[in-house]
Design a protein around this motif. Structure first.
Motif, PDB file in Angstrom:
ATOM      1  N   ASN A 114      13.029   0.236  33.145  1.00 21.18           N
ATOM      2  CA  ASN A 114      12.460  -1.023  33.663  1.00 21.18           C
ATOM      3  C   ASN A 114      13.550  -2.046  33.980  1.00 21.18           C
ATOM      4  O   ASN A 114      13.592  -2.600  35.081  1.00 21.18           O
ATOM      5  CB  ASN A 114      11.449  -1.554  32.632  1.00 21.18           C
ATOM      6  N   LEU A 115      14.462  -2.267  33.034  1.00 15.56           N
ATOM      7  CA  LEU A 115      15.513  -3.278  33.232  1.00 15.56           C
ATOM      8  C   LEU A 115      16.435  -2.916  34.404  1.00 15.56           C
ATOM      9  O   LEU A 115      16.843  -3.792  35.177  1.00 15.56           O
ATOM     10  CB  LEU A 115      16.330  -3.443  31.947  1.00 15.56           C
ATOM     11  N   ARG A 118      14.562  -3.792  37.520  1.00 18.75           N
ATOM     12  CA  ARG A 118      14.547  -5.258  37.678  1.00 18.75           C
ATOM     13  C   ARG A 118      15.881  -5.739  38.245  1.00 18.75           C
ATOM     14  O   ARG A 118      15.924  -6.577  39.146  1.00 18.75           O
ATOM     15  CB  ARG A 118      14.336  -5.954  36.331  1.00 18.75           C
ATOM     16  N   ASP A 131       7.100  -6.727  32.338  1.00 20.59           N
ATOM     17  CA  ASP A 131       8.244  -6.810  31.425  1.00 20.59           C
ATOM     18  C   ASP A 131       7.841  -6.547  29.977  1.00 20.59           C
ATOM     19  O   ASP A 131       7.910  -7.420  29.127  1.00 20.59           O
ATOM     20  CB  ASP A 131       8.900  -8.199  31.539  1.00 20.59           C
ATOM     21  N   TYR A 135      11.591  -3.486  27.598  1.00 19.96           N
ATOM     22  CA  TYR A 135      12.028  -3.358  28.997  1.00 19.96           C
ATOM     23  C   TYR A 135      13.455  -2.858  29.149  1.00 19.96           C
ATOM     24  O   TYR A 135      13.815  -2.350  30.196  1.00 19.96           O
ATOM     25  CB  TYR A 135      11.833  -4.680  29.741  1.00 19.96           C
ATOM     26  N   CYS A 152       5.188 -11.636  31.062  1.00 22.33           N
ATOM     27  CA  CYS A 152       4.955 -12.251  32.370  1.00 22.33           C
ATOM     28  C   CYS A 152       3.492 -12.318  32.765  1.00 22.33           C
ATOM     29  O   CYS A 152       3.135 -12.977  33.745  1.00 22.33           O
ATOM     30  CB  CYS A 152       5.663 -11.435  33.437  1.00 22.33           C
TER      31      CYS A 152
END
Lengths: 461, 461
Positions: A114-115, A118, A131, A135, A152
């Protein structure tokens, strides 16, 4: 089963099929201590769609169930192996395939963390909202399979709200493409959102096309301390009623505050009588953010906050938020933790926290409540001694009592962690017999041999 | 079939079962001229869930298909009757059951008119975003069944993004409850979003729980005129790339502008060389709205707009928007219209408009393009003489050519109107054989006797 392993090695290469007992064991469970796990036959790590198709077809032929997984950060046991299964690990699908700033979309493989995703889209001034707390190590595939949320959600929704389309390998090995690359589209059933949150029971997601947002402004932050949870609950309800939409609104109860203060060896400035902290952010930018934070602060003060402090300094805001982020780690001072996941109407948050205090007294264990106040998704976290079977049993009792309370308050038994192998009975209870029949009909329609994650979420009998 | 009518009258009362040929004919089709309609056996207007259940069970027993409908504002023929069917009209389900400002949600019956629902929640300072052009007469049930969009979508999404849960009568007459009353929830498959947009083929929606938003600020408005559609298309792409999210961004091509100017008997101020108008709004309020509109204006000017005019006067903004709203009516000066619905990536809008000009020349008919530029959802509208079979045939040819073009540009054959009885072949073409097999498997799982709207969206063979 040797024939299956031979076939898989021939199709995917021998490095992609692991049977070493220690390695296999390391892929056999996620982060939920309550869920049992079995002993897999093998772990398979495909690198392309053809590899997934070959695995699915070979397993279907051999009648060996498949349990798909990503990084294993889940909290429901959905990724836990069952005896004799093939664990299908999607972490080698780790490419961001495309970023299209002109259409604000990206195409991403399920094994991307995920990070990392992003960060990749941020370089184009774009924002992928979901998030989850994990994450920095959970993968997009796991996020899709559980319809993950995070901090979020109060402003930007959950995973399903960001997905335009999927590529999925079905139980017969065929490749399904759902959705589209356009913002809007209603051609046929919404298959995309059926697969999202299906916890690996309907197919193997091999790619996702996601909608991105403009990168929000650096957030301003407000922290407010209350001498009672009722006051904090009132403040949340007032924020909702008055039409404010902060980009983050988190709550910590007294137990969480104490754990964080002790762990960080600091005083959060809330005073010794503080029973609840609200942490809010606005990413509206400039004057809009200042006026949003001022309105949030005024509501907190009107509802009786003994302390309220706002800052538009980003680093200071991060530090304030740190108190919320460390709670689970901080609880490890006292034992191991078991975090629950219940979502209630936003007007009922204070009642949930009060109920958790009662449950804590009843079972004689520490329960700290942290949660996403802005959307009512609470994570009461039970602490127990790792070596005590009795405490473990009491923790489990508390876990169930919290779900019971959540339902009684008009809530749901899982806001974002999923059903997996620990909340099957609770899903039955919440959804009822008609909805469960529909679940089974859909599962049987798409996976008639019960190949994918059998017994997770619900059983077929 | 007399036995069925007798049974329905006994269960629902005789006023709820209509067989007068004129009355029945008036409920036999929606607003799409291309779609054929059959002759229903009867029209049934239930007033409660028990009435829907009785109708479903009696029709299932008699093997009489059910075509559900609301107001009949649809543009795909999805609500068109087939021979011998029962038309199930949901307009008597017309109650706003609950408005809960503390949790920003409402419970609404499917027969409530969109505008009436909007007005009801506005009294509580709340906002229900989906706003199809027919919002003053279409019903919430039709909006749910088609996953309706509107002018708000660029900022606030489509119908499915606002729905938390549904009550649905299934093909065996049982009542399914999907979803929840909380903001977040992942207990089980997302059945809610499976029924939304299923165009009456999977069940009869009898109630919806929807999430509401705070009422936005009164909008400021910008209108910009361009001497080429390419410039307007560039402006849209720049708006997306620069991270602006107007609350409305509509486009009108030269044909639309001319029709509106003639109908309103006014000059839109765009100049005689104007090939495209962009209409944008910001509902961010105050300084934020002014700076958003200023940024939008600058982008338009940078992309070559010959005219740009911004106002924060609400009445004036409404007047400017009027040009967009009257286009379809204005086209009736020249004949009857057939509006298409295609969604393309936002970077391809100018190409779509240019393609529609070519198609217009090829078929020798006027085609005016209006559309939701902010999300790429375009409505090229073909004008033909009502009494000319030849022009009708050419209109149909143009309709298909536009869909072909939309797909070639990476788009979808329907952005918001749905598949219904006119785009079945196009759905097959867009979705492909694997997705169509999945559609049929789901339909067969939930409606094994093909009771609900058979042959709409896709056929079972």
């Amino acid at each position: 089963m040797d024939a299956l392993l031979t076939e898989l090695r021939a199709a995917l290469g021998k490095d992609a099929v692991l049977t070493d007992p220690d390695v296999v064991a390391s892929y056999s469970r996620d982060m939920m201590p309550l869920a049992p796990n079995g002993k897999p036959l093998a772990v398979v790590l495909p690198t392309d769609v053809a590899g997934v198709q070959a695995t699915v077809r070979a397993c279907a032929e051999a009648k060996v169930p498949i349990v798909p997984r990503g990084a294993g950060s889940g909290l429901s046991g959905a990724a836990n192996a069952i005896d004799g299964c093939v664990v299908l690990v999607m972490t080698k699908f780790d490419r961001v395939v495309e970023i299209d700033p002109g259409n604000r979309l990206a195409v991403v493989q399920p094994g991307v963390v995920n990070l990392d995703f992003r960060t990749a889209v941020e370089e184009h001034g774009l924002f992928y909202p979901p998030d989850p707390s994990s994450y920095d190590w959970c993968t997009i595939g796991g996020n899709l399979s559980t319809n993950a949320g995070g901090l979020c959600c109060v402003k930007y929704g959950v995973t399903t709200d960001s997905v335009l389309g999927l590529e999925v390998v079905l139980a017969d090995g065929s490749v399904l493409r759902t959705g589209r690359r356009t913002v809007k589209g209603v051609a046929g059933y919404d298959l995309t959102k059926l697969f999202i949150g299906s916890e690996g029971t309907l197919g193997i997601i091999t790619e996702a096309t996601v909608a991105l947002r403009p990168l929000p402004q650096a957030p301003g932050t407000l922290v407010a301390g209350f001498d009672s949870t009722e006051q904090a609950g009132d403040a949340v309800a007032r924020v909702v009623r008055e039409g404010l939409v902060p980009s983050l609104m988190e709550i910590m109860d007294a137990s969480s505050i104490k754990a964080a203060e002790s762990y960080l060896n600091t005083d959060l400035g809330a005073g010794s009588d503080c029973q609840a902290l609200l942490l809010c952010q606005s990413d509206a930018g400039g004057e809009a953010a200042r006026s949003e934070l001022a309105a949030l602060e005024q509501i907190c003060l009107d509802c009786g906050a003994g302390m309220a402090y706002a800052t538009d300094d980003v680093a200071e805001g991060k530090m304030l938020l740190q108190a919320r982020r460390v709670v689970l780690t901080a609880l490890e001072q006292y034992g191991v933790w078991l975090t629950d996941d219940v979502s209630v109407p936003r007007t009922r948050i204070a009642e949930l926290i009060a109920g958790c205090e009662r449950i804590s007294e009843e079972v004689g264990l520490r329960i700290a409540v942290v949660g996403h106040a802005g959307d009512g998704n609470m994570h009461p976290t039970i602490v127990y001694a790792p070596d005590s079977a009795d405490e473990f049993a009491r923790a489990r009792k508390a876990f169930d009592a919290i779900l019971d309370l959540g339902l009684a308050l008009g809530g749901t038994v899982t806001g974002e962690h999923g059903v997996g192998k620990i909340k099957r009975d609770w899903l039955e209870r919440e959804a009822g017999p008609v909805a469960m029949r529909v679940h089974r009909q859909l599962k049987q329609a798409l996976d008639p041999e019960n190949l994918f994650n059998p017994g997770s979420m619900f059983s077929l009998d």
